[in-house]
Scaffold this motif. Structure first.
Motif, PDB file in Angstrom:
ATOM      1  N   PHE A 286       0.769  -1.169   0.084  1.00  0.00           N
ATOM      2  CA  PHE A 286      -0.004  -0.182  -0.151  1.00  0.00           C
ATOM      3  C   PHE A 286       0.855   1.193  -0.004  1.00  0.00           C
ATOM      4  CE2 PHE A 286       0.641  -0.433   4.726  1.00  0.00           C
ATOM      5  CZ  PHE A 286       0.813   0.910   4.953  1.00  0.00           C
ATOM      6  N   LYS A 287       0.254   2.423  -0.432  1.00  0.00           N
ATOM      7  CA  LYS A 287       1.109   3.730  -0.533  1.00  0.00           C
ATOM      8  C   LYS A 287       0.554   4.601   0.367  1.00  0.00           C
ATOM      9  CE  LYS A 287       2.174   3.544  -5.383  1.00  0.00           C
ATOM     10  NZ  LYS A 287       2.109   4.143  -6.741  1.00  0.00           N
ATOM     11  N   ASN A 288       1.572   5.261   1.199  1.00  0.00           N
ATOM     12  CA  ASN A 288       1.099   6.320   2.337  1.00  0.00           C
ATOM     13  C   ASN A 288       1.554   7.542   1.508  1.00  0.00           C
ATOM     14  OD1 ASN A 288       0.544   8.235   4.230  1.00  0.00           O
ATOM     15  ND2 ASN A 288       2.257   7.347   5.613  1.00  0.00           N
TER      16      ASN A 288
ATOM     17  N   SER B  15       0.660  12.285   0.332  1.00  0.00           N
ATOM     18  CA  SER B  15       0.205  13.157   0.995  1.00  0.00           C
ATOM     19  C   SER B  15      -1.612  13.412   1.013  1.00  0.00           C
ATOM     20  CB  SER B  15       0.608  14.575   0.274  1.00  0.00           C
ATOM     21  OG  SER B  15       0.331  14.449  -1.034  1.00  0.00           O
ATOM     22  N   GLU B  16      -2.123  12.573   0.150  1.00  0.00           N
ATOM     23  CA  GLU B  16      -3.512  12.512  -0.085  1.00  0.00           C
ATOM     24  C   GLU B  16      -4.047  11.308   0.828  1.00  0.00           C
ATOM     25  OE1 GLU B  16      -4.134  12.373  -4.231  1.00  0.00           O
ATOM     26  OE2 GLU B  16      -3.359  14.167  -4.700  1.00  0.00           O
ATOM     27  N   GLY B  17      -3.277  10.446   1.659  1.00  0.00           N
ATOM     28  CA  GLY B  17      -3.787   9.379   2.314  1.00  0.00           C
ATOM     29  C   GLY B  17      -3.221   8.032   1.847  1.00  0.00           C
ATOM     30  N   LEU B  18      -3.808   7.083   2.292  1.00  0.00           N
ATOM     31  CA  LEU B  18      -3.380   5.600   1.933  1.00  0.00           C
ATOM     32  C   LEU B  18      -4.296   5.433   0.696  1.00  0.00           C
ATOM     33  CD1 LEU B  18      -3.477   3.834   5.371  1.00  0.00           C
ATOM     34  CD2 LEU B  18      -1.608   5.247   4.443  1.00  0.00           C
ATOM     35  N   SER B  19      -3.578   4.424  -0.208  1.00  0.00           N
ATOM     36  CA  SER B  19      -4.097   3.884  -1.351  1.00  0.00           C
ATOM     37  C   SER B  19      -3.543   2.832  -1.888  1.00  0.00           C
ATOM     38  CB  SER B  19      -3.970   5.224  -2.573  1.00  0.00           C
ATOM     39  OG  SER B  19      -2.653   5.398  -2.729  1.00  0.00           O
ATOM     40  N   GLY B  20      -4.133   2.222  -2.782  1.00  0.00           N
ATOM     41  CA  GLY B  20      -3.618   1.027  -3.490  1.00  0.00           C
ATOM     42  C   GLY B  20      -3.445  -0.396  -2.549  1.00  0.00           C
ATOM     43  N   GLY B  21      -3.528  -1.396  -3.186  1.00  0.00           N
ATOM     44  CA  GLY B  21      -3.080  -2.657  -2.495  1.00  0.00           C
ATOM     45  C   GLY B  21      -3.902  -3.080  -1.518  1.00  0.00           C
ATOM     46  N   ILE B  22      -3.405  -3.128  -0.159  1.00  0.00           N
ATOM     47  CA  ILE B  22      -4.164  -3.664   0.884  1.00  0.00           C
ATOM     48  C   ILE B  22      -4.449  -2.663   1.676  1.00  0.00           C
ATOM     49  CG2 ILE B  22      -3.272  -6.063   0.986  1.00  0.00           C
ATOM     50  CD1 ILE B  22      -1.273  -5.091   3.417  1.00  0.00           C
ATOM     51  N   SER B  23      -4.621  -1.310   1.341  1.00  0.00           N
ATOM     52  CA  SER B  23      -4.684  -0.018   2.040  1.00  0.00           C
ATOM     53  C   SER B  23      -5.991   0.066   2.656  1.00  0.00           C
ATOM     54  CB  SER B  23      -4.657   1.083   1.060  1.00  0.00           C
ATOM     55  OG  SER B  23      -5.710   1.226   0.307  1.00  0.00           O
ATOM     56  N   LYS B  24      -6.982  -0.824   2.332  1.00  0.00           N
ATOM     57  CA  LYS B  24      -8.318  -0.685   3.120  1.00  0.00           C
ATOM     58  C   LYS B  24      -8.088  -1.298   4.360  1.00  0.00           C
ATOM     59  CE  LYS B  24     -10.292  -4.670   0.559  1.00  0.00           C
ATOM     60  NZ  LYS B  24     -11.617  -5.085  -0.166  1.00  0.00           N
TER      61      LYS B  24
ATOM     62  N   GLY C  55       5.619   7.083   1.327  1.00  0.00           N
ATOM     63  CA  GLY C  55       6.344   6.104   0.778  1.00  0.00           C
ATOM     64  C   GLY C  55       5.324   4.923   0.419  1.00  0.00           C
ATOM     65  N   THR C  56       6.006   3.960   0.037  1.00  0.00           N
ATOM     66  CA  THR C  56       5.350   2.490  -0.128  1.00  0.00           C
ATOM     67  C   THR C  56       5.854   1.454   0.792  1.00  0.00           C
ATOM     68  OG1 THR C  56       5.176   3.227  -2.630  1.00  0.00           O
ATOM     69  CG2 THR C  56       4.562   1.130  -2.031  1.00  0.00           C
ATOM     70  N   TRP C  57       4.648   0.927   1.100  1.00  0.00           N
ATOM     71  CA  TRP C  57       5.042  -0.486   2.084  1.00  0.00           C
ATOM     72  C   TRP C  57       4.678  -1.713   1.219  1.00  0.00           C
ATOM     73  CZ3 TRP C  57       6.680  -0.339   7.211  1.00  0.00           C
ATOM     74  CH2 TRP C  57       6.516   0.784   7.945  1.00  0.00           C
ATOM     75  N   PHE C  58       5.751  -2.683   1.548  1.00  0.00           N
ATOM     76  CA  PHE C  58       5.445  -4.083   0.731  1.00  0.00           C
ATOM     77  C   PHE C  58       5.770  -4.982   1.821  1.00  0.00           C
ATOM     78  CE2 PHE C  58       7.303  -0.924  -2.274  1.00  0.00           C
ATOM     79  CZ  PHE C  58       6.796  -1.164  -3.279  1.00  0.00           C
ATOM     80  N   PHE C  59       4.971  -6.261   1.594  1.00  0.00           N
ATOM     81  CA  PHE C  59       4.793  -7.392   2.590  1.00  0.00           C
ATOM     82  C   PHE C  59       5.230  -8.568   1.778  1.00  0.00           C
ATOM     83  CE2 PHE C  59       2.338  -3.817   3.699  1.00  0.00           C
ATOM     84  CZ  PHE C  59       2.827  -3.561   5.258  1.00  0.00           C
ATOM     85  N   CYS C  60       5.822  -9.622   2.579  1.00  0.00           N
ATOM     86  CA  CYS C  60       6.268 -10.904   2.016  1.00  0.00           C
ATOM     87  C   CYS C  60       5.778 -11.834   3.177  1.00  0.00           C
ATOM     88  CB  CYS C  60       7.390 -11.179   1.744  1.00  0.00           C
ATOM     89  SG  CYS C  60       7.846 -10.259   0.113  1.00  0.00           S
ATOM     90  N   ALA C  61       4.886 -12.719   3.045  1.00  0.00           N
ATOM     91  CA  ALA C  61       4.259 -13.574   4.254  1.00  0.00           C
ATOM     92  C   ALA C  61       4.320 -14.740   3.475  1.00  0.00           C
ATOM     93  CB  ALA C  61       3.077 -12.942   4.631  1.00  0.00           C
ATOM     94  N   ASP C  62       4.623 -15.788   4.647  1.00  0.00           N
ATOM     95  CA  ASP C  62       4.327 -17.261   4.525  1.00  0.00           C
ATOM     96  C   ASP C  62       4.310 -17.973   5.804  1.00  0.00           C
ATOM     97  OD1 ASP C  62       4.672 -18.895   1.538  1.00  0.00           O
ATOM     98  OD2 ASP C  62       5.098 -19.967   3.441  1.00  0.00           O
ATOM     99  N   VAL C  63       3.533 -19.141   5.880  1.00  0.00           N
ATOM    100  CA  VAL C  63       3.810 -19.942   7.175  1.00  0.00           C
ATOM    101  C   VAL C  63       5.083 -20.487   7.129  1.00  0.00           C
ATOM    102  CG1 VAL C  63       1.407 -20.457   7.131  1.00  0.00           C
ATOM    103  CG2 VAL C  63       2.702 -21.918   5.784  1.00  0.00           C
ATOM    104  N   ASN C  64       5.954 -20.884   6.061  1.00  0.00           N
ATOM    105  CA  ASN C  64       7.220 -21.083   5.956  1.00  0.00           C
ATOM    106  C   ASN C  64       8.134 -19.706   6.336  1.00  0.00           C
ATOM    107  OD1 ASN C  64       9.893 -21.834   5.292  1.00  0.00           O
ATOM    108  ND2 ASN C  64       9.018 -23.746   4.695  1.00  0.00           N
ATOM    109  N   HIS C  65       8.745 -19.929   7.432  1.00  0.00           N
ATOM    110  CA  HIS C  65       9.599 -18.572   7.566  1.00  0.00           C
ATOM    111  C   HIS C  65      10.825 -18.435   6.711  1.00  0.00           C
ATOM    112  CE1 HIS C  65       8.654 -17.577  12.191  1.00  0.00           C
ATOM    113  NE2 HIS C  65       7.808 -18.285  11.638  1.00  0.00           N
ATOM    114  N   ASP C  66      11.290 -19.391   6.160  1.00  0.00           N
ATOM    115  CA  ASP C  66      12.370 -19.503   5.088  1.00  0.00           C
ATOM    116  C   ASP C  66      11.733 -18.678   3.783  1.00  0.00           C
ATOM    117  OD1 ASP C  66      14.052 -20.683   6.834  1.00  0.00           O
ATOM    118  OD2 ASP C  66      13.943 -22.485   6.179  1.00  0.00           O
TER     119      ASP C  66
END
Length: 599
Positions: A360-362, A364-373, A393-404
């Motif tokens: 999602f993006k943060n 000056s106009e607020g949060l937008s895109g991706g998982i912003s809601k 700026g922009t936040w990016f996320f990588c997630a998995d049940v397997n830590h590796d």
């Protein structure tokens, strides 16, 4: 060019003549780099590994038609006198640009096939890598590759001098050896005189150098060829060279200090140079890699707890299953992203088991895109509290049940941004010692533990008693979290060298083989000679092995390991020039007592 031993066809190289040589009679040998026919005037630029010199033919009394046989890349010899070029013809961009050699005698030593030459090594034709590998002998004529070979030769000399000055003995170990399980697949060599039996090409001289310590060699080194039959990457080759080092009665501290001194010698640092130290756990948490590139930031953030009670069900489920959610924040000051660039990240993480990258993006106009809601003020506040950077700026996320998987995907995204956003200073070296590696890893498929480094690595001393009393069948027991007396030297995101304190007590080594799932019979079959040697007063010892090819690649500020090897192989382990691997003659396979299995 240093004074040469008598007997060369040439008196000088093609890169050393200057105005100081005017009036001298000289002989040059090299290749035709360029030929200019101006009617009454003829010029050839003769080239060797040291440079280029212009040849003039105004005083040549022979048949000038001989120059027609001097096609590009023909080997030639020219004798004549050095004279000054006219002021209008001087070339300040050439080391030899103030002079030319007026040719009195000229020979075409070996004519090049001008109609079929695949490419010109001085760059008039741009050749793709596969073509250059097929005609490697032509590619080796280039200034770039000759500089690589010289750099490699100089580094080899510095290594030998440094280790000799520190009391090391160079010892050669066998290339035909016993097949022993050490991680990768062995290359094997069938024996003619022992039907049905094979030698193995060594993955490293691991047991041999330890036997040298048992044998009172004290300080051993070798610049040695090693062989591993594994899937290749840009920085790997099936046969490679390593600087192999082993020392008796040595600690981690000694090996690290020795290796740091070698880095000083090779990279030109003074005695004040030090290498920072980072634990394996910190490297994985912060960078998702045990070989982090520290030339730029974009540190990882563990955001698992932030999303545990959020409204984003995918992340909530990951957290509930004890998975890992990693975040990377890219400030606007570093980079902004179009939707196409963000969507392309799916392909970046796919090779590492990732299904995509949330974002999602943060602004000056607020949060937008991706998982912003799903991002509330509370979640954003918690994320920013964990980050060194805040704001737009922009936040990016990588997630998995397997830590590796989560670590690897976040590492891939970080490295991708490092290149795409031009964050990497390519003139900089960033070294770091990584310590406290896991001793073992659990193999779910094999239902057993495997060695993280190799089976001869000592557990951390304060965990040794627990190791000796451990249950090797317990996947979630204390073995899973034990650390090793192991250490890697990392530079610019590459493992430059790796080593450990070795197991030197027979009962500890036997326990290690048991932990790795070997029966007593299997251990004796594979390593009986080594277990036997440990009975007879083995000194504590430690060592390290530098990847020599990779070290040269770093010294050259290059990212293609094939460029620093004289005759490399492709990513499919193929030698395009010689056409290997190839099928041997039927008579040879019959002698070696084996048959082909048709697939």
């Amino acid at each position: 060019m240093p004074e040469s031993i008598k007997g060369l066809l040439k008196t000088h190289s093609c890169g050393e003549l200057t105005s100081a040589n005017i009036g001298e009679s000289v002989t040059l040998c090299g290749w035709v780099n360029k030929y200019r026919d101006l009617g009454a005037l003829h010029f050839i630029d003769i080239r060797d590994k040291f440079g280029v010199t212009q040849l003039g033919f105004e005083k040549f009394s022979g048949d000038i038609s001989i120059l027609k046989n001097a096609s590009l890349e023909s080997a030639i010899l020219a004798k004549g006198k050095v004279q000054a070029r006219p002021d209008s013809a001087k070339n300040k961009d050439m080391l030899t640009g103030e002079i030319e050699v007026q040719v009195e005698e000229f020979q075409v030593l070996s004519q090049s096939d001008k109609d079929n030459i695949p490419f010109l090594p001085h760059g008039l034709i741009d050749a793709k890598e596969d073509l250059r590998l097929k005609y490697r002998y032509l590619d080796l004529r280039t200034e770039k590759l000759q500089k690589m070979l010289t750099l490699r030769s100089d580094a080899s000399r510095k290594v030998r001098n440094y280790l000799a000055d520190n009391g090391f003995t160079e010892v050669e170990t066998p290339v035909l050896y016993k097949s022993t399980p050490e991680g990768a697949r062995d290359y094997i060599v069938p024996s003619r005189v022992h039907p049905g039996e094979v030698y193995a090409l060594p993955q490293s001289p691991q047991t041999l150098k330890q036997l040298l310590m048992i044998g009172n060699t004290d300080k051993y080194y070798q610049i040695v060829k090693c062989f591993r039959d594994e899937d290749l990457r840009a920085d790997r080759q099936p046969e490679f060279t390593q600087i192999d080092i082993e020392v008796s009665f040595a600690t981690q501290e000694y090996i690290k200090n020795l290796a740091t001194g070698l880095v000083q010698e090779l990279f030109g640092y003074d005695s004040a140079f030090e290498v920072p130290v980072m634990s394996y756990d910190e490297a994985m948490e912060t960078y998702g890699s045990d070989k982090p590139d520290l030339r730029f930031g974009l540190k990882h953030i563990n955001a698992t707890s932030v999303f545990a009670d959020s409204g984003f069900s995918i992340f909530v489920n990951t957290a509930k299953e004890n998975g890992l959610i990693k975040a990377i924040f890219v400030p606007e000051s570093i980079g902004t992203f179009a939707r196409k660039q963000i969507d392309a990240l799916t392909e970046v993480v796919k090779p590492y088991g990732g299904k995509g990258v949330a974002w999602f993006k943060n602004t000056s106009e607020g949060l937008s895109g991706g998982i912003s809601k799903f991002i509330t003020d509370e979640i954003l506040s918690k994320l920013e509290s964990l980050s060194d950077e805040k704001g737009h700026g922009t936040w990016f996320f990588c997630a998995d049940v397997n830590h590796d998987t989560a670590h690897s995907c976040a590492d891939a995204v970080r490295r991708h941004f490092g290149k795409e956003l031009s964050l990497i200073d390519k003139e900089k070296y960033a070294f770091v010692w990584i310590k406290d590696f896991p001793l073992l890893e659990w193999d779910d498929d094999g239902k057993r533990y495997v060695a993280r480094h190799h089976p001869f690595t000592m557990p951390k001393i304060d965990e040794l008693e627990a190791f000796m009393n451990s249950d090797p069948t317990d996947a979630n027991g204390p073995l899973r979290n034990m650390k090793a007396e192991a250490y890697d030297l990392v530079c610019n995101g590459y493992e430059m060298g790796g080593g450990s304190v070795r197991i030197y007590q027979q009962n500890v080594q036997e326990k290690m083989f048991q932990v790795l799932g070997m029966t007593e019979e299997e251990a004796l079959y594979q390593f009986g000679f080594f277990i036997e040697a440990l009975k007879y007063g083995t000194p504590p010892h430690a060592g390290i092995a530098f990847g020599f090819d990779r070290t040269i690649m770093l010294l050259a500020k290059n990212d293609n390991i094939r460029d620093v090897i004289a005759f490399p192989k492709t990513n499919s382990a193929t030698d395009l020039m010689a056409g290997s691997p190839s099928r041997p003659a039927d008579a040879q396979t019959k002698e070696l007592h084996f048959n082909w299995i048709k697939k």
